[in-house]
Design a protein around this motif. Structure first.
Motif, PDB file in Angstrom:
ATOM      1  N   GLY A   1     -35.865 -59.707 -19.175  1.00  0.00           N
ATOM      2  CA  GLY A   1     -37.307 -59.658 -18.897  1.00  0.00           C
ATOM      3  C   GLY A   1     -37.759 -58.237 -18.583  1.00  0.00           C
ATOM      4  N   GLU A   2     -36.936 -57.526 -17.810  1.00  0.00           N
ATOM      5  CA  GLU A   2     -37.285 -56.142 -17.472  1.00  0.00           C
ATOM      6  C   GLU A   2     -37.245 -55.258 -18.715  1.00  0.00           C
ATOM      7  N   GLN A   3     -36.256 -55.488 -19.572  1.00  0.00           N
ATOM      8  CA  GLN A   3     -36.191 -54.700 -20.821  1.00  0.00           C
ATOM      9  C   GLN A   3     -37.427 -54.960 -21.678  1.00  0.00           C
TER      10      GLN A   3
ATOM     11  N   ALA B   1     -40.293 -52.452 -23.123  1.00  0.00           N
ATOM     12  CA  ALA B   1     -40.730 -52.434 -24.529  1.00  0.00           C
ATOM     13  C   ALA B   1     -42.259 -52.570 -24.620  1.00  0.00           C
ATOM     14  N   ILE B   2     -42.825 -53.367 -23.733  1.00  0.00           N
ATOM     15  CA  ILE B   2     -44.293 -53.504 -23.728  1.00  0.00           C
ATOM     16  C   ILE B   2     -44.933 -52.199 -23.247  1.00  0.00           C
ATOM     17  N   GLY B   3     -44.328 -51.589 -22.233  1.00  0.00           N
ATOM     18  CA  GLY B   3     -44.827 -50.305 -21.750  1.00  0.00           C
ATOM     19  C   GLY B   3     -44.841 -49.266 -22.866  1.00  0.00           C
ATOM     20  N   ARG B   4     -43.754 -49.240 -23.613  1.00  0.00           N
ATOM     21  CA  ARG B   4     -43.641 -48.298 -24.736  1.00  0.00           C
ATOM     22  C   ARG B   4     -44.689 -48.606 -25.810  1.00  0.00           C
ATOM     23  N   ALA B   5     -44.949 -49.898 -26.013  1.00  0.00           N
ATOM     24  CA  ALA B   5     -45.913 -50.286 -27.058  1.00  0.00           C
ATOM     25  C   ALA B   5     -47.345 -49.896 -26.695  1.00  0.00           C
ATOM     26  N   ILE B   6     -47.641 -49.861 -25.385  1.00  0.00           N
ATOM     27  CA  ILE B   6     -49.046 -49.593 -25.014  1.00  0.00           C
ATOM     28  C   ILE B   6     -49.308 -48.155 -24.570  1.00  0.00           C
ATOM     29  N   ILE B   7     -48.243 -47.372 -24.428  1.00  0.00           N
ATOM     30  CA  ILE B   7     -48.412 -46.041 -23.818  1.00  0.00           C
ATOM     31  C   ILE B   7     -49.365 -45.151 -24.605  1.00  0.00           C
ATOM     32  N   ASN B   8     -49.413 -45.322 -25.921  1.00  0.00           N
ATOM     33  CA  ASN B   8     -50.314 -44.477 -26.715  1.00  0.00           C
ATOM     34  C   ASN B   8     -51.661 -45.155 -26.979  1.00  0.00           C
ATOM     35  N   GLN B   9     -51.975 -46.117 -26.124  1.00  0.00           N
ATOM     36  CA  GLN B   9     -53.271 -46.809 -26.157  1.00  0.00           C
ATOM     37  C   GLN B   9     -53.649 -47.333 -27.542  1.00  0.00           C
ATOM     38  N   PRO B  10     -52.817 -48.224 -28.068  1.00  0.00           N
ATOM     39  CA  PRO B  10     -53.143 -48.798 -29.385  1.00  0.00           C
ATOM     40  C   PRO B  10     -54.333 -49.757 -29.270  1.00  0.00           C
ATOM     41  N   ASP B  11     -54.932 -50.049 -30.411  1.00  0.00           N
ATOM     42  CA  ASP B  11     -56.030 -51.034 -30.419  1.00  0.00           C
ATOM     43  C   ASP B  11     -55.482 -52.450 -30.380  1.00  0.00           C
ATOM     44  N   VAL B  12     -54.287 -52.605 -30.929  1.00  0.00           N
ATOM     45  CA  VAL B  12     -53.701 -53.941 -31.078  1.00  0.00           C
ATOM     46  C   VAL B  12     -52.250 -53.904 -30.607  1.00  0.00           C
TER      47      VAL B  12
ATOM     48  N   GLU C   1     -43.650 -64.050 -16.770  1.00  0.00           N
ATOM     49  CA  GLU C   1     -44.051 -62.678 -16.391  1.00  0.00           C
ATOM     50  C   GLU C   1     -44.533 -61.879 -17.606  1.00  0.00           C
ATOM     51  N   ILE C   2     -43.837 -62.047 -18.727  1.00  0.00           N
ATOM     52  CA  ILE C   2     -44.243 -61.324 -19.941  1.00  0.00           C
ATOM     53  C   ILE C   2     -45.646 -61.775 -20.381  1.00  0.00           C
ATOM     54  N   VAL C   3     -45.876 -63.074 -20.309  1.00  0.00           N
ATOM     55  CA  VAL C   3     -47.201 -63.580 -20.701  1.00  0.00           C
ATOM     56  C   VAL C   3     -48.276 -63.018 -19.765  1.00  0.00           C
ATOM     57  N   GLN C   4     -47.958 -62.943 -18.471  1.00  0.00           N
ATOM     58  CA  GLN C   4     -48.947 -62.407 -17.527  1.00  0.00           C
ATOM     59  C   GLN C   4     -49.268 -60.941 -17.848  1.00  0.00           C
ATOM     60  N   ILE C   5     -48.237 -60.170 -18.206  1.00  0.00           N
ATOM     61  CA  ILE C   5     -48.476 -58.752 -18.532  1.00  0.00           C
ATOM     62  C   ILE C   5     -49.311 -58.634 -19.812  1.00  0.00           C
ATOM     63  N   LEU C   6     -48.984 -59.462 -20.804  1.00  0.00           N
ATOM     64  CA  LEU C   6     -49.770 -59.407 -22.050  1.00  0.00           C
ATOM     65  C   LEU C   6     -51.224 -59.804 -21.788  1.00  0.00           C
TER      66      LEU C   6
END
Ligand code: ADP
Length: 227
Positions: A142-144, A148-159, A176-181
């Protein structure tokens, strides 16, 4: 924002299409769950959006631009606008949580000051500040996935596109992953996930697209998982 116009895909060597006549439009800030049995075409749909595979017929538009017609330089920028998350995390094993996220900024050509100021915010959002110096093997699944989600959003994507993001996780980590998304979506990012998990669809509680043998067979404005 995203529009699939009568998209069909027949992979080389296959006799039945992976996608058949798929028409779909996605508005900004939607959170869409794509469900369906294995082989229904969910991953192919995502590959079309990422321009990893060309449609056999039909077209995919992003903000009214046919992505198939983008020259390769523009394709690179286009892909930057879409953050991706996969079932198997795909972190760099010899980099810490912090470094995995920072690396995505480096790769996008961002400067050290910007990296030093943005990464801590993202670590906070994914609730991993205390484990920022851990390597992937020192983190739970879950932490990994949060990294991965942090990496996906760091450059402020639209999607954000997440292909079975909770497929390898237990129910608590899945929650927890669903809550973050959901939080990322509330902050304005469009989210598309594929999932087999009824609990995920129910807790997202938003639009659900059901696929079967390459076709969209249901499109419900408010979440129901029916297979
Ligand atoms: P899902 O993600 O819903 O499990 P996929 O999009 O992976 O479905 O697959 C849809 C269909 O396309 C399946 O029949 C699969 O075997 C086929 N398929 C997927 N990728 C390829 C490929 N690279 N080459 C040939 N056939 C493929």
């Amino acid at each position: 924002m995203i529009y699939f116009e009568k998209v069909s895909k027949l992979y080389d060597g296959d006799t039945t299409p992976a996608l058949e006549d798929v028409t779909l439009s996605v508005a900004p800030k939607e959170f869409i769950s794509i469900v369906g049995h294995s082989g229904a075409g969910k991953t192919t749909l995502i590959k079309m959006l990422l321009a990893e595979e060309p449609p056999t017929s039909g077209a995919v538009f992003f903000e009214s631009v046919n992505i198939q017609e983008l020259p390769s330089s523009a394709l690179y920028h286009y892909r930057r606008r879409i953050g991706t998350v996969f079932q198997d995390f795909r972190l760099i094993p010899h980099k810490t949580a912090y470094e995995n996220i920072a690396f995505a900024m480096e790769a996008a050509g961002r400067g050290d000051d910007e990296i030093a100021s943005d990464v801590p915010h993202i670590l906070e959002l994914i609730d991993l500040t205390d484990k920022k110096n851990h390597f992937p093997h020192q983190l739970s699944g879950g932490e990994q996935q949060r990294v991965a989600i942090g990496r996906a959003i760091i450059n402020q994507p639209d999607v954000i596109v997440a292909d079975e993001p909770t497929g390898n996780l237990d129910p608590i980590n899945t929650y927890e992953i669903v809550q973050i998304l959901k939080k990322i979506n509330e902050l304005g990012t469009t989210v598309l996930i594929t999932t087999h998990n009824k609990g995920v669809v129910d807790s997202v509680g938003r639009r659900v697209i059901t696929m079967d043998r390459g076709r969209i067979v249901r499109d419900d404005a408010k979440g129901q998982f029916i297979l």
